[in-house]
Design an enzyme around this catalytic site. Sequence first.
Site, PDB file in Angstrom:
ATOM      1  N   LYS A  46      -2.999   3.381  -1.818  1.00  0.00           N
ATOM      2  CA  LYS A  46      -2.266   3.390  -3.109  1.00  0.00           C
ATOM      3  C   LYS A  46      -2.598   4.503  -3.876  1.00  0.00           C
ATOM      4  CE  LYS A  46       0.157  -0.646  -3.029  1.00  0.00           C
ATOM      5  NZ  LYS A  46       1.549  -0.403  -3.327  1.00  0.00           N
ATOM      6  N   THR A  47      -1.300   4.865  -4.565  1.00  0.00           N
ATOM      7  CA  THR A  47      -1.558   6.278  -5.538  1.00  0.00           C
ATOM      8  C   THR A  47      -1.523   6.009  -6.914  1.00  0.00           C
ATOM      9  OG1 THR A  47       0.848   6.807  -5.751  1.00  0.00           O
ATOM     10  CG2 THR A  47      -0.462   7.778  -3.642  1.00  0.00           C
ATOM     11  N   LYS A  48      -0.934   4.914  -7.265  1.00  0.00           N
ATOM     12  CA  LYS A  48      -1.137   4.376  -8.514  1.00  0.00           C
ATOM     13  C   LYS A  48      -2.020   4.471  -9.330  1.00  0.00           C
ATOM     14  CE  LYS A  48       2.542   2.207 -10.282  1.00  0.00           C
ATOM     15  NZ  LYS A  48       3.693   2.785 -10.210  1.00  0.00           N
ATOM     16  N   GLU A  54     -39.515  18.823  -0.778  1.00  0.00           N
ATOM     17  CA  GLU A  54     -38.284  18.415  -0.375  1.00  0.00           C
ATOM     18  C   GLU A  54     -36.956  18.848  -1.328  1.00  0.00           C
ATOM     19  OE1 GLU A  54     -40.449  16.399  -2.079  1.00  0.00           O
ATOM     20  OE2 GLU A  54     -39.561  14.989  -3.622  1.00  0.00           O
ATOM     21  N   HIS A  78     -43.353  19.005  -4.692  1.00  0.00           N
ATOM     22  CA  HIS A  78     -42.235  18.373  -4.169  1.00  0.00           C
ATOM     23  C   HIS A  78     -41.492  19.179  -3.014  1.00  0.00           C
ATOM     24  CE1 HIS A  78     -41.981  14.594  -6.234  1.00  0.00           C
ATOM     25  NE2 HIS A  78     -42.782  15.138  -7.197  1.00  0.00           N
ATOM     26  N   GLY A  89     -43.603   9.185  -6.862  1.00  0.00           N
ATOM     27  CA  GLY A  89     -43.461   7.673  -7.612  1.00  0.00           C
ATOM     28  C   GLY A  89     -44.251   7.611  -8.977  1.00  0.00           C
ATOM     29  N   CYS A 123     -46.555  14.142  -3.588  1.00  0.00           N
ATOM     30  CA  CYS A 123     -46.955  13.767  -4.974  1.00  0.00           C
ATOM     31  C   CYS A 123     -47.685  12.642  -5.187  1.00  0.00           C
ATOM     32  CB  CYS A 123     -45.691  14.012  -5.927  1.00  0.00           C
ATOM     33  SG  CYS A 123     -45.982  14.598  -7.416  1.00  0.00           S
TER      34      CYS A 123
END
Length: 539
Positions: A189-191, A511, A509, A356, A383
């Site tokens: 649906k594009t509505k 990551e 950290h 954490g 950490c």
Amino acid sequence: MATKYIFFTGGVVSSVGKGVTAAAIGRLLKERGFKVAAQKLDPYINVDPGTMSPYQHGEVYVLDDGAETDLDLGHYERFIDTSLSRVCNFTTGQVYAEVISKERHGDYLGGTIQVIPHITNEIKRRITQVAKATGAEIVLVEIGGTVGDIESLPFLESLRQLRKDVGRENCVFIHVTWLPYIGATEELKTKPTQHSVSELRSIGISPDVIVARSDYAVEEELIDKIALFCDVDRRAVIPMVTTDVLYEVPLLLEKLKIGNYLLEKLGLEARQTPDWTEWEKLVSDVRRKKPVVRVALVGKYVELHDAYMSVREAIVHAALHLGVEVEIGWVHSSDLEKGKEWTMVREAHGVLVPGGFGSRGTEGKIQAIRYARETRIPYLGLCLGMQLMVVELARAIYRDDSINSTEFDGATPHAVIDLMPDQKVVADMGGTMRLGLYPCDLLAGSAAGKAYGCDRIEERHRHRFELNNAYREVLAQAGMLFSGVSPDNRLVEISEIAGHPFMVGTQFHPEFLSRPNRPHPLFLGFMKAVCEQAGVCVS
Ligand code: GLN
């Protein structure tokens, strides 16, 4: 050349990948030879996400300069492969704080401070600052939330004004929407898209491009319909079908020819032909059948994988590089305390404890760390994951399970992890941790030293606590190696267990610095050990 702006708004619903779309488009433009930066505008009142629960917001992404930012900045950095600055993320809270402090200072004496022009001017100032701070030629600006939210109105009004200030020829508006699928009639649906576009129009913005996200293939007629009802070029309707491979998004967008269309709109010409060889290889590597290895990620917010977005990506980057498929077992650390979920840990070839805060689940993490040390399963602690690794060893040394970090027990008999001295005078919670890049010297021959293959590194930090230097000797006698320290040797940055196949904890950290085509050395080291544990041969 005048700075060019591409604005991203969201329609219909949030969480349809607006950030990834913006990040991937950034890559498309970089591939064409332009210097690109991306900025996220968050309409909430917090000054930054640093004080929010990861359940609310997902992970807090830390930049080189120590800014605590929205996780979309992680997508931008990974896709565009760049290092962004603190000007690349701001919130309503920051905007109001600035305007109110100027008002108190007397900068607007005699005036009534209003949303228009004072708040909108401050928003515009912050948007135009990006090009100056980063040297970017094209700035991508993503507005958080969806059109229709009360909170985002001042941002949208600012964009409308900015288009006039910098010239229409220098701006493109991209609206990212969602096409719902109705099962009963089997159609998209594009509505809702039409409605969100008319909502955007009512505040004076007509999108130039519609990125229509969908879980199903989008038929030609539907594209025609969106073009007609939303009044955009047929070429400017980009049907973005959900892919199972995140890093395929730039390739899909390239096929849909949006890169060239955007340059055309901005009056630019490509300076070079995009080279997608590396990305194509990456995607085909993801799809290729590979030997499976398992990593248990023992955390506190594991129900929400977004809370560990960069950690998961860093694991995946390293696994791809090594040619293995990694299955991440999401283990709730408080379940381990109740004796549950241990099979996931026992069946894993490696254990990872991420960062954490707060005491909930820390005992479960310590139990998982003990298991990894005693059974010689590869371990990576990030950490808090490093701090608890130290607590675990100290408990074993002193045969005293009441030993803890002072974060969790101020009366612990041995404060092996303690508040950093310069944190003792800090009263405010927001933006006051040790944040951002700091150097670290590596010990040659250690697991960390071998993984990095150099003497000095710089990594991103976000912590208040540290290893208490008074315990270095006793920990060292029990086999702990301080393989990374600050150049003045006052702060332990990396601890590892000597003689263990791979047991490394970092106060920083890593990551945040892993990239899809450039896995982080420590994650690579960890994943190599994981492969070995799994009996999978890697080069
Ligand atoms: N809570 C710990 C500290 O403040 C660890 C922080 C983290 O894991 N990012 O030092």
